[in-house]
Design a protein around this motif. Sequence first.
Motif, PDB file in Angstrom:
ATOM      1  N   HIS A  98       0.841  -1.199   0.000  1.00 12.48           N
ATOM      2  CA  HIS A  98       0.000   0.000   0.000  1.00 12.48           C
ATOM      3  C   HIS A  98       0.883   1.259   0.000  1.00 12.48           C
ATOM      4  O   HIS A  98       0.609   2.223  -0.732  1.00 12.48           O
ATOM      5  N   GLY A  99       1.941   1.265   0.811  1.00  7.35           N
ATOM      6  CA  GLY A  99       2.833   2.415   0.844  1.00  7.35           C
ATOM      7  C   GLY A  99       3.503   2.660  -0.496  1.00  7.35           C
ATOM      8  O   GLY A  99       3.610   3.801  -0.950  1.00  7.35           O
ATOM      9  N   VAL A 100       3.955   1.587  -1.158  1.00  7.78           N
ATOM     10  CA  VAL A 100       4.569   1.728  -2.474  1.00  7.78           C
ATOM     11  C   VAL A 100       3.554   2.265  -3.479  1.00  7.78           C
ATOM     12  O   VAL A 100       3.870   3.133  -4.315  1.00  7.78           O
ATOM     13  N   THR A 101       2.313   1.778  -3.407  1.00  5.50           N
ATOM     14  CA  THR A 101       1.280   2.202  -4.357  1.00  5.50           C
ATOM     15  C   THR A 101       0.948   3.684  -4.204  1.00  5.50           C
ATOM     16  O   THR A 101       0.875   4.431  -5.181  1.00  5.50           O
ATOM     17  N   LEU A 152       3.308   6.734   9.076  1.00  8.61           N
ATOM     18  CA  LEU A 152       4.174   7.866   9.442  1.00  8.61           C
ATOM     19  C   LEU A 152       4.928   8.400   8.223  1.00  8.61           C
ATOM     20  O   LEU A 152       5.072   9.618   8.056  1.00  8.61           O
ATOM     21  N   VAL A 153       5.424   7.510   7.363  1.00  4.11           N
ATOM     22  CA  VAL A 153       6.130   7.961   6.160  1.00  4.11           C
ATOM     23  C   VAL A 153       5.191   8.766   5.261  1.00  4.11           C
ATOM     24  O   VAL A 153       5.581   9.801   4.693  1.00  4.11           O
ATOM     25  N   LEU A 154       3.932   8.330   5.149  1.00  4.43           N
ATOM     26  CA  LEU A 154       2.985   9.045   4.295  1.00  4.43           C
ATOM     27  C   LEU A 154       2.602  10.399   4.887  1.00  4.43           C
ATOM     28  O   LEU A 154       2.453  11.388   4.147  1.00  4.43           O
ATOM     29  N   VAL A 155       2.426  10.481   6.197  1.00  5.77           N
ATOM     30  CA  VAL A 155       2.148  11.782   6.828  1.00  5.77           C
ATOM     31  C   VAL A 155       3.342  12.718   6.640  1.00  5.77           C
ATOM     32  O   VAL A 155       3.184  13.912   6.354  1.00  5.77           O
ATOM     33  N   LEU A 156       4.534  12.168   6.782  1.00 11.21           N
ATOM     34  CA  LEU A 156       5.744  12.958   6.552  1.00 11.21           C
ATOM     35  C   LEU A 156       5.785  13.498   5.124  1.00 11.21           C
ATOM     36  O   LEU A 156       6.097  14.672   4.896  1.00 11.21           O
ATOM     37  N   GLU A 157       5.436  12.651   4.158  1.00  9.77           N
ATOM     38  CA  GLU A 157       5.437  13.095   2.762  1.00  9.77           C
ATOM     39  C   GLU A 157       4.405  14.195   2.540  1.00  9.77           C
ATOM     40  O   GLU A 157       4.685  15.197   1.867  1.00  9.77           O
ATOM     41  N   SER A 158       3.217  14.034   3.099  1.00 12.02           N
ATOM     42  CA  SER A 158       2.167  15.031   2.909  1.00 12.02           C
ATOM     43  C   SER A 158       2.586  16.382   3.476  1.00 12.02           C
ATOM     44  O   SER A 158       2.405  17.428   2.836  1.00 12.02           O
ATOM     45  N   GLY A 159       3.169  16.391   4.675  1.00 17.01           N
ATOM     46  CA  GLY A 159       3.593  17.647   5.280  1.00 17.01           C
ATOM     47  C   GLY A 159       4.696  18.328   4.492  1.00 17.01           C
ATOM     48  O   GLY A 159       4.688  19.555   4.322  1.00 17.01           O
ATOM     49  N   THR A 160       5.628  17.542   3.985  1.00 16.23           N
ATOM     50  CA  THR A 160       6.726  18.130   3.211  1.00 16.23           C
ATOM     51  C   THR A 160       6.226  18.701   1.895  1.00 16.23           C
ATOM     52  O   THR A 160       6.590  19.817   1.499  1.00 16.23           O
ATOM     53  N   LEU A 161       5.396  17.944   1.190  1.00 17.00           N
ATOM     54  CA  LEU A 161       4.843  18.430  -0.082  1.00 17.00           C
ATOM     55  C   LEU A 161       4.014  19.692   0.134  1.00 17.00           C
ATOM     56  O   LEU A 161       4.060  20.635  -0.662  1.00 17.00           O
ATOM     57  N   PRO A 218       5.885  12.744  12.857  1.00 10.69           N
ATOM     58  CA  PRO A 218       6.249  11.502  12.162  1.00 10.69           C
ATOM     59  C   PRO A 218       7.747  11.194  12.232  1.00 10.69           C
ATOM     60  O   PRO A 218       8.133  10.044  12.469  1.00 10.69           O
ATOM     61  N   MET A 219       8.586  12.195  12.041  1.00  5.97           N
ATOM     62  CA  MET A 219      10.028  11.934  12.088  1.00  5.97           C
ATOM     63  C   MET A 219      10.469  11.551  13.492  1.00  5.97           C
ATOM     64  O   MET A 219      11.348  10.698  13.673  1.00  5.97           O
ATOM     65  N   TYR A 220       9.860  12.165  14.513  1.00  7.86           N
ATOM     66  CA  TYR A 220      10.183  11.794  15.894  1.00  7.86           C
ATOM     67  C   TYR A 220       9.929  10.306  16.123  1.00  7.86           C
ATOM     68  O   TYR A 220      10.777   9.578  16.662  1.00  7.86           O
ATOM     69  N   PHE A 221       8.746   9.816  15.715  1.00 17.71           N
ATOM     70  CA  PHE A 221       8.419   8.411  15.946  1.00 17.71           C
ATOM     71  C   PHE A 221       9.241   7.474  15.061  1.00 17.71           C
ATOM     72  O   PHE A 221       9.567   6.357  15.476  1.00 17.71           O
ATOM     73  N   LEU A 222       9.574   7.896  13.844  1.00 15.91           N
ATOM     74  CA  LEU A 222      10.424   7.048  12.999  1.00 15.91           C
ATOM     75  C   LEU A 222      11.787   6.825  13.648  1.00 15.91           C
ATOM     76  O   LEU A 222      12.348   5.727  13.584  1.00 15.91           O
ATOM     77  N   ILE A 223      12.316   7.888  14.279  1.00 14.66           N
ATOM     78  CA  ILE A 223      13.608   7.739  14.954  1.00 14.66           C
ATOM     79  C   ILE A 223      13.442   6.964  16.257  1.00 14.66           C
ATOM     80  O   ILE A 223      14.212   6.035  16.547  1.00 14.66           O
ATOM     81  N   ALA A 224      12.430   7.306  17.059  1.00 16.64           N
ATOM     82  CA  ALA A 224      12.281   6.735  18.399  1.00 16.64           C
ATOM     83  C   ALA A 224      11.853   5.277  18.381  1.00 16.64           C
ATOM     84  O   ALA A 224      12.207   4.512  19.290  1.00 16.64           O
ATOM     85  N   ARG A 225      11.087   4.861  17.372  1.00 15.07           N
ATOM     86  CA  ARG A 225      10.547   3.489  17.369  1.00 15.07           C
ATOM     87  C   ARG A 225      11.250   2.562  16.384  1.00 15.07           C
ATOM     88  O   ARG A 225      11.256   1.356  16.590  1.00 15.07           O
ATOM     89  N   TRP A 226      11.798   3.101  15.316  1.00 14.80           N
ATOM     90  CA  TRP A 226      12.453   2.245  14.317  1.00 14.80           C
ATOM     91  C   TRP A 226      13.945   2.537  14.207  1.00 14.80           C
ATOM     92  O   TRP A 226      14.605   2.011  13.318  1.00 14.80           O
ATOM     93  N   GLY A 227      14.494   3.349  15.100  1.00 14.15           N
ATOM     94  CA  GLY A 227      15.890   3.727  15.024  1.00 14.15           C
ATOM     95  C   GLY A 227      16.812   2.717  15.677  1.00 14.15           C
ATOM     96  O   GLY A 227      16.399   1.635  16.129  1.00 14.15           O
ATOM     97  N   GLY A 228      18.102   3.065  15.750  1.00 16.12           N
ATOM     98  CA  GLY A 228      19.107   2.179  16.325  1.00 16.12           C
ATOM     99  C   GLY A 228      19.468   2.589  17.739  1.00 16.12           C
ATOM    100  O   GLY A 228      18.612   3.016  18.525  1.00 16.12           O
ATOM    101  N   ASP A 229      20.753   2.480  18.063  1.00 16.11           N
ATOM    102  CA  ASP A 229      21.218   2.792  19.416  1.00 16.11           C
ATOM    103  C   ASP A 229      20.969   4.265  19.746  1.00 16.11           C
ATOM    104  O   ASP A 229      21.072   5.129  18.881  1.00 16.11           O
TER     105      ASP A 229
END
Length: 565
Positions: free
Chosen positions: A49-52, A134-143, A164-175
């Motif tokens: 769905h995200g790719v589409t 989150l990636v789609l909300v990020l795209e909408s805000g940037t556009l 969205p960027m906060y959660f992408l880093i906090a939940r899917w990030g590394g160390d």
Amino acid sequence: MTVIDISPSVMQFLLAFIVVAPLLGAAAALLPAPPGLKGKNPDQAVLRHGVTVTGAVLIAAIVLAAGFDHGRPATMQATTDISWIPALDVRIHLGVDGISLPLLVLTALLTFLCALYSYFKLPAGPSPKGFVALVLVLESGTLATFAVLDLLLFFLAFEMVLIPMYFLIARWGGDRRQAAAWKFILYTLLGSVVMLLGLLLIGLKSGTFDMVALATDNGRGLTTSVQVTAVLAIGLGLAVKTPMWPLHSWLPDAHTAAPTVGSVLLAGVLLKMGTYGFVRILLPVAPDGMRTFAPYLAAFAVVGIVYGSLACLALARTGARGDLKRLIAYSSVGHMGFVLLGIATMTPTGVNGALFANIAHGLITGLLFFLVGAVKDRYGTADLDTLAGATGAALYGRAPRLGALLAFAAIASLGLPGLAGFWGEMLTLFGAYDPAEGLSRPAFRTFMAIGAFGTLLTAAYMLIVVRRVCMGAYTPPPRPVPEGQSPDAPGTRPTSAASETPQAPTASPAPPAPATTPQLADIQPYEAAAWTPLVALTVLAGLWPAVLLGLTDPAVQQLLSGGKS
């Protein structure tokens, strides 16, 4: 002059679709997948769905660019103007010109490539539903940031990307992802609060929040003191997002902790929002205020260029335990310094160079973060000493295509002529050589010399990275000695003269097998699909800069002349 003839109403629909579709797609991603679209499992369905959705937005952006009248790039096209809050005269005003169109297409492209990459290589974390939404909300805000023409809408879109960027880093990030995410959100929110005050000051003092009307007025309705105050307030918020030295310290931590696609979007898209605000709002709306602060902006810019390069050199040296993602993040501080230097010249040459460098940085640094993420996936680390040590190095021999592509991105980043990075840096330096009237020419020529020195430092650290990671012979790690066995036992290497004492005859051990270079997985088909467009566009923009400059130059000329072409 258009590539294809599209009616104005269709152009309006396309721009509205580009802004709204990702937001609707984000809501749909959180719903259960329809029975016929689940595929092998629900996770695969939401990733598809995200790719589409991002693919549809990219197609719409390409069609919009094809229908754009390239003979009138200074004119706002595909405009929508609807009253939203009549009491404050806030309107839903959308439009695109030669300045914003390349940024719209770049955002749509990078987000689609990130969605495609994530379909095959999803970062470890919670549910894929949340990641895609989150990636789609990020795209909408940037556009939306690049498409709206109302100051308050610009602020809302500008802030929309933070969560969205906060959660992408906090939940899917590394160390250390939690600390990095908090640092990111606190810096940017504090900067945005100050920026909002400046936007309100302009809107209330001029009687309108319409960015087109304000640009046409060219600051004539605002006193010099109001302009200076507004530039200081708005400039601080934009400088944090850019990021400008010394307000940059959130960036290396955020990049180091973020997942690969988070770093690509942060460097390739989010940083451009700050510099776009300088060009779209401050240059035309408060020219007197910008002229007051231009020398200081240029000074901070060149300090950032040198500082970022020296930080990269420190991380690249042997024994520094430097993280390769952190190094690329510091390189962004230097590259965005060139963008700010071009804006500070307040000349068409400098501003065109800044806009060109914006796009080039998005393409090249987006590619670099993709490649560093791939190297980290293969080695399990981005530590330069490990990559260059016995367990790494020699990418040319172990994964030749990956090594060659990493070297290509590095030389593109250092500004090699014929690639996209060259033109932006050259034009900004030319702009600094002859700044706008009223600015100190000796000061800006000094800034130009410092910036030119920064390009040499950039070449130094990028070539060191290529030498350490890509070149050299593979050295196998020392063979461990089994527990309870003497290092002097047959088949082990003597460590002292005592070990050479004649021993009782024993069976000769089998000769050790020759050391071979273990192969790594080279570029995979999905990686090639995600990276090839960035490589092609980097070469195209380097060999044919008129593709971008033909769009931006008329719009910049009109912007700096107060709406008069």
